[in-house]
Design a protein around this motif. Structure first.
Motif, short mmCIF file in Angstrom:
data_model
loop_
_atom_site.label_atom_id
_atom_site.label_comp_id
_atom_site.label_asym_id
_atom_site.label_seq_id
_atom_site.Cartn_x
_atom_site.Cartn_y
_atom_site.Cartn_z
N TYR A 480 0.80 -1.22 0.00
CA TYR A 480 0.00 0.00 0.00
C TYR A 480 0.84 1.28 0.00
O TYR A 480 0.39 2.33 -0.45
CB TYR A 480 -0.92 0.03 1.22
CG TYR A 480 -2.21 -0.77 1.05
CD1 TYR A 480 -3.15 -0.40 0.10
CD2 TYR A 480 -2.47 -1.87 1.84
CE1 TYR A 480 -4.34 -1.10 -0.06
CE2 TYR A 480 -3.66 -2.59 1.70
CZ TYR A 480 -4.58 -2.21 0.75
OH TYR A 480 -5.75 -2.91 0.60
N GLY A 481 2.03 1.23 0.55
CA GLY A 481 2.87 2.44 0.60
C GLY A 481 2.32 3.48 1.55
O GLY A 481 2.28 4.68 1.24
N ILE A 482 1.90 3.04 2.73
CA ILE A 482 1.30 3.95 3.72
C ILE A 482 2.39 4.78 4.40
O ILE A 482 3.44 4.26 4.80
CB ILE A 482 0.51 3.14 4.76
CG1 ILE A 482 -0.72 2.51 4.08
CG2 ILE A 482 0.09 3.99 5.94
CD1 ILE A 482 -1.40 1.46 4.91
N ASN A 483 2.13 6.08 4.53
CA ASN A 483 3.06 6.98 5.22
C ASN A 483 2.71 7.01 6.71
O ASN A 483 1.67 7.56 7.09
CB ASN A 483 2.96 8.38 4.60
CG ASN A 483 4.00 9.33 5.17
OD1 ASN A 483 4.11 9.51 6.37
ND2 ASN A 483 4.76 9.96 4.27
N ILE A 484 3.54 6.42 7.53
CA ILE A 484 3.25 6.31 8.96
C ILE A 484 3.16 7.68 9.63
O ILE A 484 2.29 7.92 10.48
CB ILE A 484 4.33 5.45 9.66
CG1 ILE A 484 4.30 4.00 9.15
CG2 ILE A 484 4.12 5.46 11.18
CD1 ILE A 484 3.02 3.26 9.43
N GLY A 485 4.01 8.59 9.24
CA GLY A 485 3.99 9.94 9.84
C GLY A 485 2.68 10.64 9.57
O GLY A 485 2.06 11.23 10.48
N ASP A 486 2.21 10.58 8.32
CA ASP A 486 0.93 11.21 7.98
C ASP A 486 -0.23 10.54 8.71
O ASP A 486 -1.18 11.20 9.14
CB ASP A 486 0.68 11.12 6.46
CG ASP A 486 1.62 12.04 5.67
OD1 ASP A 486 2.25 12.91 6.30
OD2 ASP A 486 1.72 11.87 4.44
N MET A 487 -0.13 9.22 8.86
CA MET A 487 -1.19 8.48 9.56
C MET A 487 -1.26 8.92 11.03
O MET A 487 -2.35 9.12 11.57
CB MET A 487 -0.94 6.98 9.46
CG MET A 487 -2.01 6.12 10.14
SD MET A 487 -1.83 4.37 9.75
CE MET A 487 -0.24 4.00 10.47
N LYS A 488 -0.11 9.10 11.66
CA LYS A 488 -0.10 9.56 13.05
C LYS A 488 -0.71 10.95 13.18
O LYS A 488 -1.51 11.20 14.10
CB LYS A 488 1.35 9.58 13.58
CG LYS A 488 1.91 8.22 13.95
CD LYS A 488 3.28 8.37 14.60
CE LYS A 488 3.81 7.05 15.10
NZ LYS A 488 5.12 7.18 15.77
N ASP A 489 -0.36 11.84 12.27
CA ASP A 489 -0.92 13.19 12.31
C ASP A 489 -2.44 13.15 12.19
O ASP A 489 -3.16 13.87 12.89
CB ASP A 489 -0.34 14.04 11.17
CG ASP A 489 1.13 14.38 11.38
OD1 ASP A 489 1.60 14.26 12.53
OD2 ASP A 489 1.80 14.77 10.40
N ALA A 490 -2.95 12.28 11.29
CA ALA A 490 -4.39 12.17 11.10
C ALA A 490 -5.07 11.64 12.35
O ALA A 490 -6.17 12.09 12.73
CB ALA A 490 -4.68 11.26 9.91
N LEU A 491 -4.43 10.70 13.03
CA LEU A 491 -5.01 10.14 14.26
C LEU A 491 -5.06 11.19 15.37
O LEU A 491 -6.03 11.25 16.14
CB LEU A 491 -4.21 8.91 14.71
CG LEU A 491 -4.45 7.63 13.91
CD1 LEU A 491 -3.44 6.56 14.30
CD2 LEU A 491 -5.87 7.10 14.11
N TYR A 492 -4.04 12.02 15.48
CA TYR A 492 -4.05 13.08 16.49
C TYR A 492 -5.17 14.09 16.22
O TYR A 492 -5.82 14.59 17.14
CB TYR A 492 -2.69 13.78 16.55
CG TYR A 492 -1.64 13.02 17.33
CD1 TYR A 492 -1.83 12.73 18.69
CD2 TYR A 492 -0.46 12.57 16.73
CE1 TYR A 492 -0.87 12.01 19.41
CE2 TYR A 492 0.50 11.86 17.44
CZ TYR A 492 0.28 11.58 18.78
OH TYR A 492 1.21 10.87 19.50
N LYS A 493 -5.41 14.39 14.95
CA LYS A 493 -6.52 15.29 14.60
C LYS A 493 -7.86 14.69 14.99
O LYS A 493 -8.77 15.38 15.46
CB LYS A 493 -6.50 15.60 13.09
CG LYS A 493 -5.40 16.56 12.67
CD LYS A 493 -5.45 16.81 11.17
CE LYS A 493 -4.31 17.74 10.74
NZ LYS A 493 -4.29 17.95 9.27
N GLU A 494 -7.98 13.39 14.79
CA GLU A 494 -9.22 12.71 15.17
C GLU A 494 -9.42 12.76 16.68
O GLU A 494 -10.54 12.93 17.17
CB GLU A 494 -9.20 11.26 14.69
CG GLU A 494 -9.40 11.09 13.20
CD GLU A 494 -10.76 11.60 12.74
OE1 GLU A 494 -11.77 10.95 13.02
OE2 GLU A 494 -10.81 12.67 12.09
N LEU A 495 -8.34 12.63 17.44
CA LEU A 495 -8.45 12.72 18.90
C LEU A 495 -8.98 14.09 19.32
O LEU A 495 -9.82 14.19 20.23
CB LEU A 495 -7.09 12.46 19.55
CG LEU A 495 -6.64 11.01 19.64
CD1 LEU A 495 -5.21 10.92 20.19
CD2 LEU A 495 -7.58 10.20 20.55
#
Length: 609
Positions: A480-495
């Motif tokens: 998939y080529g998932i960007n872990i850093g971007d995923m973490k940022d998105a999760l913090y926004k959801e919090l």
């Protein structure tokens, strides 16, 4: 007849204004009744193709019980009695829905030319007129709206004059289809928040495996117009399993988890094995200590027990689950595209079928897809599966009573409501996608819209040429080529979002609890209380808008709507107190659910990514 051209044009224009209408194709063969004459403005005579004459009256049934103080969905059988329909519409609640079902296209054809259909200008009057086999699809689509699903416990039925007098059988068929679809939709909503949250926990913990998964979007149409065999674990597989060996490398073989060990014993190595359930038993029964060859690729959502992914020897593919809101949330979080989704329905066989659709296979060949008990009492699966030696879950069985449906070879076979739901899913996919599907099960239930053919004959006809190696093809696909850093940022926004939403829920709960209403409260006080209660509309709308909230709180939302719609639309202390109680029951679990979501996201940020 004077004005017929004007009426047909006007009526078509009216019906085109509402996309919820479902109208089949009018063909000469669909016209089975013709108009003969009218006696007066209310009585008409029709003749069927056998020459039998029917007298109909356009008169309202005064014995019918109306509940105008509650919102309802009223399914009406028959369109010809337009004045009868208009009289019924006058008597129902202004927020109710009138769904007119006309299974006889002859009557639709007649009213299009000769009767004014201005009743259907009302957005809450919906028409279905088509072959009765399509009613299932229409009802499923109709209830895809949460507002309408919220009325699913306020359903009534009404027959117009022709069907009251002459065709009770078609009415019974319509009612059975509606009841089965509604029951299955209610089952699909889920019973508890805990169940949904357990799934979220797995989805989040398996984000690390998504990073290693092959990108399912790159599988799209890789085997276009090549045969695929979906191997399920029904008891009829015992009679034709040995034929499958001849199809190796000439069809894509997709097995459900239940049957893969049996196939390997028979020296049949599938190309894919599919799973969908998150329960530990799936790992323990089908994967733990099982020597599944590396050439087999695992396909299943990130919902699965994480031990399956960590111990599986071959390649893994974790597609998103089409039509499930939680996976739409994950799509946004991980920046995936639409082709990362496949249809998964509610069973591992549905996942296998969805994979066959995704790779563009045709024909799709069903084997072992009985969806009914076998010839022996209680026989639900093929021999050699775990279910041959283990007792079925009695709790689950108590929820799915047995009933009879049409069998593969005609007659009636015993099935369960759950299997009936699975069958409806297959039929909807085949019909909606116009798929070429061969049912080579040679037993069990009849699956509509399929071609029935023995497996030996099917393989001899369609599995003639070598196909590209599935194992080699999968190895060429990227992850998939998932960007872990971007995923973490998105999760913090959801919090941050969940924290704000939880605060609003808590404030509203406090305000509602502080409402002081009793049977001596003034009208002014009652009106003020209603305004306060209506502030919860924001919370309900936000739950429905946000994919993750909607998925995990859908059972609460639907239960809330059922309860609210069960309260009469009259302003008095009794109804307001009921409303208050219902809202408190909605808000408390909503707050608890959001807190649990926050905990899971914090946990995955700390321990898994």
């Amino acid at each position: 007849m004077e004005g017929e051209g004007m009426l047909i044009d006007k009526n078509i224009e009216i019906l085109q204004q509402n996309e919820m209408h479902w109208i089949g194709n009018l063909t000469p063969s669909s016209i089975t009744h013709e108009f003969i004459s009218s006696e007066d403005s209310r009585a008409e005579y029709f003749k069927d193709k056998y020459g039998k004459v029917y007298r109909t009256e356009d008169l309202y049934d005064k014995t019918y019980n109306i509940t105008p103080l509650k919102k309802e969905i009223i399914f009406v059988i028959g369109i010809n009695s337009i004045n009868e329909l208009k009289e019924l519409y006058k008597r129902i609640n202004k927020d109710s829905f009138l769904v007119v079902i006309e299974p006889n296209l002859s009557f639709l054809n007649y009213v299009l030319y000769y009767k004014n259909l201005d009743l259907f200008q009302n957005k809450n009057v919906i028409l279905f007129s088509d072959n009765i086999e399509r009613l299932n699809d229409f009802i499923r689509g109709f209830f895809s709206n949460y507002g309408l699903l919220g009325l699913a416990k306020n359903i009534n039925f009404y027959q117009t004059d022709y069907y009251r007098k002459y065709d009770m059988e078609i009415t019974k068929q319509c009612l059975q289809i509606i009841r089965e679809v509604v029951r299955n939709l209610i089952l699909s909503v889920g019973n508890s928040i805990e169940d949904g949250l357990d799934g979220l926990k797995n989805n989040l913990e398996n984000l690390k495996w998504l990073e290693k998964s092959k990108d399912v979007s790159q599988l799209k149409n890789r085997y276009k117009d090549k045969p695929a065999i979906v191997v399920s674990a029904g008891p009829s597989l015992n009679k034709n399993i040995k034929e499958l060996k001849r199809a190796k490398n000439k069809a894509v073989i997709i097995a459900v988890d239940t049957i893969v060990n049996k196939l390997l014993i028979e020296d049949i190595v599938p190309d894919f094995v599919c799973s969908v359930e998150r329960v530990p038993e799936v790992y323990e029964y089908f994967y733990k200590d099982k020597n599944i060859p590396k050439e087999v690729t695992l396909v299943g959502p990130p919902l699965l027990d994480t031990r399956i992914f960590s111990e599986f020897q071959g390649e893994i593919i974790l597609p998103m689950r089409k039509g499930v809101a939680e996976y739409n949330w994950l799509k946004q979080l991980l920046v995936l595209n639409d082709d990362s989704f496949i249809e998964m329905g509610s069973s591992c066989a549905h996942v296998a079928f969805g994979l066959a659709m995704h790779i563009g296979a045709s024909p799709i060949i069903l084997v072992g897809q009985d969806l009914a008990y076998g010839s022996k009492e209680g026989e639900s699966h093929a021999s050699g599966t775990i279910y041959e030696s283990k007792v079925q879950d009695q709790k689950a069985e108590s929820l799915i009573q047995d009933y009879k449906i049409e069998g593969y070879y005609g007659g009636l076979v015993s099935t369960t409501y759950i299997w009936g739901y699975f069958k409806q899913w297959f039929e909807a996919q085949i019909s909606n996608q116009q798929l070429f599907v061969i049912n080579a099960t040679e037993g069990g239930a009849k699956i509509s819209f399929t071609v029935q053919k023995p497996l030996k004959e099917t393989i001899d006809t369609y599995c003639l040429e070598e196909i590209d190696s599935v194992e080699r093809m999968v190895k060429t696909i990227n992850t998939y080529g998932i960007n872990i850093g971007d995923m973490k940022d998105a999760l913090y926004k959801e919090l941050d979002y969940f924290s704000t939403f939880k605060e609003k829920c808590t404030d509203q709960l406090k305000s509602i609890k502080e409402l002081k209403i009793n049977y001596s409260s003034s009208q002014k006080k009652l009106t003020k209380a209603i305004k306060e209660l209506q502030k919860s509309n924001y919370i309900m709308n936000e739950i429905i808008r946000h994919d993750l909230l909607r998925h995990n709180l859908q059972s609460i939302v639907v239960k809330f709507l059922w309860d609210i719609n069960g309260v009469e639309q009259v302003i008095n202390a009794k109804n307001i107190l009921k409303n208050k109680e219902i809202q408190i029951k909605m808000l408390i679990p909503t707050i608890v659910c959001v807190e649990q979501i926050e905990d899971y996201i914090n946990d995955v940020l700390k321990n898994y990514i």
